[in-house]
Each structure stands twice: as structure tokens, then as C-alpha cells.
Write a protein that holds these residues in place. Structure first.
Motif, PDB file in Angstrom:
ATOM      1  N   ARG A  55       0.830  -1.200   0.000  1.00 48.69           N
ATOM      2  CA  ARG A  55       0.000   0.000   0.000  1.00 48.69           C
ATOM      3  C   ARG A  55       0.871   1.259   0.000  1.00 48.69           C
ATOM      4  O   ARG A  55       1.828   1.378   0.773  1.00 48.69           O
ATOM      5  CB  ARG A  55      -0.896   0.014   1.245  1.00 48.69           C
ATOM      6  N   TYR A  56       0.508   2.185  -0.868  1.00 45.46           N
ATOM      7  CA  TYR A  56       1.173   3.482  -0.888  1.00 45.46           C
ATOM      8  C   TYR A  56       0.284   4.489  -0.173  1.00 45.46           C
ATOM      9  O   TYR A  56      -0.929   4.465  -0.323  1.00 45.46           O
ATOM     10  CB  TYR A  56       1.429   3.911  -2.330  1.00 45.46           C
ATOM     11  N   GLY A  57       0.870   5.398   0.578  1.00 43.66           N
ATOM     12  CA  GLY A  57       0.101   6.359   1.361  1.00 43.66           C
ATOM     13  C   GLY A  57      -0.407   7.543   0.561  1.00 43.66           C
ATOM     14  O   GLY A  57      -0.314   8.686   1.018  1.00 43.66           O
ATOM     15  N   GLY A  58      -0.943   7.299  -0.600  1.00 43.26           N
ATOM     16  CA  GLY A  58      -1.465   8.352  -1.450  1.00 43.26           C
ATOM     17  C   GLY A  58      -2.309   7.737  -2.540  1.00 43.26           C
ATOM     18  O   GLY A  58      -2.327   6.520  -2.728  1.00 43.26           O
ATOM     19  N   LEU A  66      10.536   1.400  -2.992  1.00 45.73           N
ATOM     20  CA  LEU A  66      10.025   0.471  -1.987  1.00 45.73           C
ATOM     21  C   LEU A  66       9.713   1.183  -0.679  1.00 45.73           C
ATOM     22  O   LEU A  66       8.730   0.870  -0.002  1.00 45.73           O
ATOM     23  CB  LEU A  66      11.033  -0.650  -1.734  1.00 45.73           C
ATOM     24  N   ASP A  67      10.531   2.134  -0.306  1.00 48.52           N
ATOM     25  CA  ASP A  67      10.356   2.824   0.968  1.00 48.52           C
ATOM     26  C   ASP A  67       9.096   3.675   1.017  1.00 48.52           C
ATOM     27  O   ASP A  67       8.685   4.116   2.092  1.00 48.52           O
ATOM     28  CB  ASP A  67      11.573   3.696   1.254  1.00 48.52           C
ATOM     29  N   ASP A  68       8.483   3.917  -0.145  1.00 49.10           N
ATOM     30  CA  ASP A  68       7.269   4.726  -0.195  1.00 49.10           C
ATOM     31  C   ASP A  68       6.035   3.945   0.234  1.00 49.10           C
ATOM     32  O   ASP A  68       4.972   4.520   0.424  1.00 49.10           O
ATOM     33  CB  ASP A  68       7.045   5.248  -1.612  1.00 49.10           C
ATOM     34  N   PHE A  69       6.156   2.623   0.347  1.00 49.68           N
ATOM     35  CA  PHE A  69       5.001   1.770   0.630  1.00 49.68           C
ATOM     36  C   PHE A  69       5.050   1.323   2.085  1.00 49.68           C
ATOM     37  O   PHE A  69       6.088   0.863   2.559  1.00 49.68           O
ATOM     38  CB  PHE A  69       4.994   0.576  -0.329  1.00 49.68           C
TER      39      PHE A  69
END
Length: 126
Positions: free
Chosen positions: A98-101, A110-113
């Protein structure tokens, strides 16, 4: 409890197809972009595809572009990855996250999820 559960992996011959599913629970997918990633033995995890919260925007890694289709059914709180013309190099554990947007990040890091499933194994072999 927030959870993502992948399914649909398995053993398939080269040239075959699989449809992976990513079922979410504990939250609504309506407000989140979802990504698919994979990790082959001895390799780093890499992005495969991403879909915006509404499904209006999709992105694919060059390695799967033209062979894969990402889609979602928010009513079922599920995201899918249809993979066709599978190759041995597609063998990996596939994860959804899941991505926060609402829109996929560019580039897909990868760190965005923030939430990950446990993965499903895809093996392409004759």
C-alpha cells in the motif's frame, strides 16, 4: 487489523499465465494506490506495477510491460495482476503493498510503501 494477502501464485510453464490477487482487510483500498513487487532469489526486491486508487493510472516495469495488466475492484477491496507470456525470469515471490497516497509515486520506491503482504510464489519452469 490492517492486512494485505496475496494469492494466485504457483508453478506455470513458460508462455503460461497467472492472475495474482491482493486482498485488503482492515482498511479501504479506495484511498490508496497499490503496488506489486517481486523478489527473486539472491536479488533485490523490485517494482513490477502500480495502480492509482481509482484505477485511472497504471505503471509497469519495462520487464513486464505488454505482458501484464494491473487492475482493481474496490468493491471487493482487491487488486489484481494478470501476467501473460510468463518467462523463467519472472520466477520470484510477488508482493503487494500500500502506498500512502492516491497516485503512484514516480519513481516507484520500496520505501514509499507502508504495508506489505506476505507474498506469493510464482515459478515459471518447464
Amino acid at each position: 487489523q490492517l492486512q494485505l494477502v496475496e494469492s494466485g501464485g504457483g508453478l506455470v510453464q513458460p508462455g503460461g499465465s497467472l492472475r495474482l490477487s491482493c486482498a485488503a482487510s482492515g482498511f479501504s483500498l479506495d484511498y490508496y494506490a497499490i503496488g506489486w513487487f517481486r523478489q527473486a532469489p539472491g536479488k533485490e526486491r523490485e517494482a513490477v506495477s502500480c495502480i492509482s486508487s481509482s484505477g485511472a493510472s497504471t505503471e509497469y516495469a519495462d520487464s513486464v510491460k505488454g505482458r501484464s495488466t494491473i487492475s482493481r475492484d474496490n468493491a471487493k477491496n482487491t487488486v489484481y495482476l494478470q501476467m501473460n507470456s510468463l518467462k523463467p525470469e519472472d520466477t520470484a515471490v510477488y508482493y503487494c503493498a500500500r502506498y500512502g497516497g492516491i497516485w503512484c509515486p514516480d519513481p516507484i520506491g520500496l520505501d514509499d510503501f507502508d504495508s506489505w503482504g506476505q507474498g506469493t510464489q510464482v515459478t515459471v519452469s518447464s
